[in-house]
Design a protein around this motif. Structure first.
Motif, PDB file in Angstrom:
ATOM      1  N   ALA A  21      -7.711  -0.187   7.390  1.00 25.42           N
ATOM      2  CA  ALA A  21      -6.480  -0.974   7.371  1.00 25.42           C
ATOM      3  C   ALA A  21      -6.188  -1.545   8.749  1.00 25.42           C
ATOM      4  CB  ALA A  21      -5.310  -0.114   6.896  1.00 25.42           C
ATOM      5  N   ARG A  22      -5.687  -2.777   8.777  1.00 28.80           N
ATOM      6  CA  ARG A  22      -5.333  -3.434  10.033  1.00 28.80           C
ATOM      7  C   ARG A  22      -3.888  -3.950  10.005  1.00 28.80           C
ATOM      8  NH1 ARG A  22     -10.479  -6.036   9.342  1.00 28.80           N
ATOM      9  NH2 ARG A  22      -9.464  -8.062   9.108  1.00 28.80           N
ATOM     10  N   GLY A  23      -3.164  -3.564   8.982  1.00 27.70           N
ATOM     11  CA  GLY A  23      -1.777  -3.990   8.896  1.00 27.70           C
ATOM     12  C   GLY A  23      -1.552  -5.226   8.066  1.00 27.70           C
ATOM     13  N   SER A  24      -2.642  -5.971   7.780  1.00 26.55           N
ATOM     14  CA  SER A  24      -2.537  -7.170   6.967  1.00 26.55           C
ATOM     15  C   SER A  24      -3.241  -6.939   5.637  1.00 26.55           C
ATOM     16  CB  SER A  24      -3.132  -8.371   7.718  1.00 26.55           C
ATOM     17  OG  SER A  24      -4.456  -8.091   8.118  1.00 26.55           O
ATOM     18  N   TYR A  25      -3.554  -8.013   4.913  1.00 25.01           N
ATOM     19  CA  TYR A  25      -4.145  -7.891   3.577  1.00 25.01           C
ATOM     20  C   TYR A  25      -5.666  -7.826   3.704  1.00 25.01           C
ATOM     21  CZ  TYR A  25      -5.043  -8.894  -1.369  1.00 25.01           C
ATOM     22  OH  TYR A  25      -5.469  -8.828  -2.675  1.00 25.01           O
ATOM     23  N   ASN A  26      -6.205  -6.629   3.685  1.00 25.46           N
ATOM     24  CA  ASN A  26      -7.649  -6.417   3.761  1.00 25.46           C
ATOM     25  C   ASN A  26      -8.061  -5.567   2.569  1.00 25.46           C
ATOM     26  OD1 ASN A  26      -6.489  -5.990   6.872  1.00 25.46           O
ATOM     27  ND2 ASN A  26      -8.022  -7.577   6.620  1.00 25.46           N
ATOM     28  N   ARG A  79      -2.789   8.119  13.401  1.00 21.92           N
ATOM     29  CA  ARG A  79      -3.284   6.771  13.125  1.00 21.92           C
ATOM     30  C   ARG A  79      -2.314   6.022  12.218  1.00 21.92           C
ATOM     31  NH1 ARG A  79      -9.393   7.325  11.217  1.00 21.92           N
ATOM     32  NH2 ARG A  79      -9.106   5.083  10.933  1.00 21.92           N
ATOM     33  N   ALA A  80      -1.722   6.732  11.261  1.00 24.85           N
ATOM     34  CA  ALA A  80      -0.761   6.090  10.366  1.00 24.85           C
ATOM     35  C   ALA A  80       0.459   5.604  11.143  1.00 24.85           C
ATOM     36  CB  ALA A  80      -0.346   7.057   9.264  1.00 24.85           C
ATOM     37  N   LEU A  81       0.894   6.371  12.129  1.00 28.21           N
ATOM     38  CA  LEU A  81       2.043   5.981  12.939  1.00 28.21           C
ATOM     39  C   LEU A  81       1.718   4.759  13.789  1.00 28.21           C
ATOM     40  CD1 LEU A  81       4.940   6.745  13.646  1.00 28.21           C
ATOM     41  CD2 LEU A  81       4.032   8.174  15.492  1.00 28.21           C
ATOM     42  N   VAL A  82       0.525   4.747  14.399  1.00 27.58           N
ATOM     43  CA  VAL A  82       0.104   3.580  15.191  1.00 27.58           C
ATOM     44  C   VAL A  82       0.001   2.350  14.302  1.00 27.58           C
ATOM     45  CG1 VAL A  82      -1.813   2.611  16.516  1.00 27.58           C
ATOM     46  CG2 VAL A  82      -1.060   4.961  16.945  1.00 27.58           C
ATOM     47  N   LEU A  83      -0.536   2.542  13.108  1.00 30.05           N
ATOM     48  CA  LEU A  83      -0.668   1.436  12.165  1.00 30.05           C
ATOM     49  C   LEU A  83       0.701   0.895  11.771  1.00 30.05           C
ATOM     50  CD1 LEU A  83      -2.745  -0.221  10.600  1.00 30.05           C
ATOM     51  CD2 LEU A  83      -2.674   1.497   8.792  1.00 30.05           C
ATOM     52  N   GLY A  85       3.319   0.876  13.669  1.00 25.73           N
ATOM     53  CA  GLY A  85       3.765   0.073  14.797  1.00 25.73           C
ATOM     54  C   GLY A  85       3.119  -1.289  14.819  1.00 25.73           C
ATOM     55  N   ARG A  86       1.829  -1.348  14.474  1.00 28.70           N
ATOM     56  CA  ARG A  86       1.147  -2.644  14.417  1.00 28.70           C
ATOM     57  C   ARG A  86       1.758  -3.531  13.325  1.00 28.70           C
ATOM     58  NH1 ARG A  86      -3.336  -5.577  15.636  1.00 28.70           N
ATOM     59  NH2 ARG A  86      -4.238  -6.813  13.957  1.00 28.70           N
ATOM     60  N   LYS A  87       2.084  -2.930  12.200  1.00 23.09           N
ATOM     61  CA  LYS A  87       2.710  -3.712  11.125  1.00 23.09           C
ATOM     62  C   LYS A  87       4.041  -4.290  11.591  1.00 23.09           C
ATOM     63  CE  LYS A  87       0.698  -0.727   7.576  1.00 23.09           C
ATOM     64  NZ  LYS A  87       1.014   0.315   6.566  1.00 23.09           N
ATOM     65  N   ALA A  88       4.807  -3.486  12.329  1.00 28.11           N
ATOM     66  CA  ALA A  88       6.093  -3.980  12.826  1.00 28.11           C
ATOM     67  C   ALA A  88       5.883  -5.171  13.753  1.00 28.11           C
ATOM     68  CB  ALA A  88       6.834  -2.858  13.557  1.00 28.11           C
ATOM     69  N   LEU A  89       4.857  -5.102  14.614  1.00 25.83           N
ATOM     70  CA  LEU A  89       4.581  -6.216  15.513  1.00 25.83           C
ATOM     71  C   LEU A  89       4.074  -7.425  14.748  1.00 25.83           C
ATOM     72  CD1 LEU A  89       2.943  -4.347  18.526  1.00 25.83           C
ATOM     73  CD2 LEU A  89       5.232  -5.356  18.414  1.00 25.83           C
ATOM     74  N   ALA A 153      13.020  -5.710   6.312  1.00 21.50           N
ATOM     75  CA  ALA A 153      11.735  -5.705   7.023  1.00 21.50           C
ATOM     76  C   ALA A 153      11.044  -4.352   6.893  1.00 21.50           C
ATOM     77  CB  ALA A 153      11.968  -6.047   8.494  1.00 21.50           C
ATOM     78  N   ALA A 154      11.812  -3.267   7.033  1.00 20.11           N
ATOM     79  CA  ALA A 154      11.231  -1.921   6.999  1.00 20.11           C
ATOM     80  C   ALA A 154      10.619  -1.608   5.636  1.00 20.11           C
ATOM     81  CB  ALA A 154      12.296  -0.886   7.351  1.00 20.11           C
ATOM     82  N   ALA A 155      11.133  -2.220   4.570  1.00 20.63           N
ATOM     83  CA  ALA A 155      10.629  -1.934   3.229  1.00 20.63           C
ATOM     84  C   ALA A 155       9.167  -2.321   3.061  1.00 20.63           C
ATOM     85  CB  ALA A 155      11.484  -2.662   2.185  1.00 20.63           C
ATOM     86  N   PHE A 156       8.674  -3.263   3.876  1.00 20.56           N
ATOM     87  CA  PHE A 156       7.293  -3.715   3.740  1.00 20.56           C
ATOM     88  C   PHE A 156       6.326  -2.952   4.646  1.00 20.56           C
ATOM     89  CE2 PHE A 156       9.812  -7.234   2.200  1.00 20.56           C
ATOM     90  CZ  PHE A 156       9.120  -7.627   1.059  1.00 20.56           C
ATOM     91  N   LEU A 157       6.838  -2.264   5.647  1.00 25.61           N
ATOM     92  CA  LEU A 157       5.965  -1.640   6.637  1.00 25.61           C
ATOM     93  C   LEU A 157       5.079  -0.524   6.078  1.00 25.61           C
ATOM     94  CD1 LEU A 157       8.229  -1.595   9.800  1.00 25.61           C
ATOM     95  CD2 LEU A 157       6.699  -3.371   8.941  1.00 25.61           C
ATOM     96  N   PRO A 158       5.475   0.232   5.047  1.00 21.31           N
ATOM     97  CA  PRO A 158       4.526   1.193   4.482  1.00 21.31           C
ATOM     98  C   PRO A 158       3.336   0.507   3.804  1.00 21.31           C
ATOM     99  CG  PRO A 158       6.770   1.776   3.897  1.00 21.31           C
ATOM    100  CD  PRO A 158       6.819   0.395   4.467  1.00 21.31           C
TER     101      PRO A 158
END
Length: 242
Positions: A21-26, A79-83, A85-89, A153-158
């Motif tokens: 996962a990279r935070g986007s649609y993969n 890793r999930a927590l870092v991910l 954060g990347r989604k938030a950015l 915004a937070a609803a999409f971050l998971p």
């Protein structure tokens, strides 16, 4: 077969939380999704069926994918927590994060797209406006509005971030962007030198977050689609060019 939110909820949770996962649609391995293809497997039923040994219902397939995602999060909390954060950015980024087709890929046939403003024109000052609104709201209604903007915004971050999910959020941010710019302008016009410095630094920091070079989406899907359309018209030269 009743599902709470969407038959894709479990798969979308896994797309946002796995080793690749990279935070986007993969898309994960074993899932095939192409618009217009009646044989695609956008819900990941085949992978779930192979694992369960039978054809699952929509809710069963969704639960199977959700369990894979939750297991990964439990095994890799850091890793999930870092991910996250990347989604938030990514959510705050100026770039339009595509799901399948990159908007910029259409500049070849619609050059005006290259000069249209991107999301950062609202998100940058909107971040500053949101912080100011939550810090010193003039009324409970203003604070509630700010909280709702954050919750959307937070609803999409998971799950994951794509431009079409963020699009309905931008009208909510627009008044906050205007509010933030008005506050900065007022501080520059009549504030102390310290207030002016703080206002400029705050706006600069917000714009810096928006401009982070986090991702560069490929335009290949659009070019391939143009090539196929040209070939279907019998224009082999244009198909080769695309």
């Amino acid at each position: 077969d009743a599902v709470l939110i969407s038959a894709n909820a479990g798969l979308n949770l896994y797309i946002g939380n796995n080793d690749h996962a990279r935070g986007s649609y993969n898309l994960p391995a074993g899932v095939w999704f192409e618009p217009g293809d009646p044989l695609d497997d956008f819900a990941g039923n085949r992978a779930a069926a192979e694992a369960l040994g039978r054809q699952p219902s929509s809710s069963e397939a969704s639960r199977w994918w959700a369990r894979q995602a939750l297991s990964w999060i439990a095994e890799h909390p850091g890793r999930a927590l870092v991910l996250m954060g990347r989604k938030a950015l990514l959510w705050l980024n100026n770039s339009e994060i595509p799901q399948l087709y990159n908007l910029r890929g259409y500049e070849a046939v619609a050059p005006v797209l290259g000069i249209l403003p991107a999301a950062g024109i609202l998100v940058g000052p909107g971040i500053l406006g949101l912080l100011l609104l939550l810090w010193r709201p003039a009324s409970p209604e203003q604070r509630l509005f700010g909280v709702l903007v954050l919750l959307y915004a937070a609803a999409f971050l998971p799950f994951f971030v794509v431009g079409r999910y963020r699009a309905p959020w931008l009208p909510l941010v627009a008044p906050l962007a205007a509010w933030g710019l008005l506050r900065v302008t007022a501080e520059l016009a009549a504030g102390s030198w310290r207030g002016r410095v703080v206002a400029l630094l705050g706006l600069g920091a917000a714009l810096g977050i928006v401009a982070l070079p986090l991702t560069k989406a490929s335009c290949a899907p659009q070019l391939l689609a143009f090539a196929r359309a040209s070939a279907a018209r019998g224009d082999e030269a244009a198909a080769q060019r695309w």
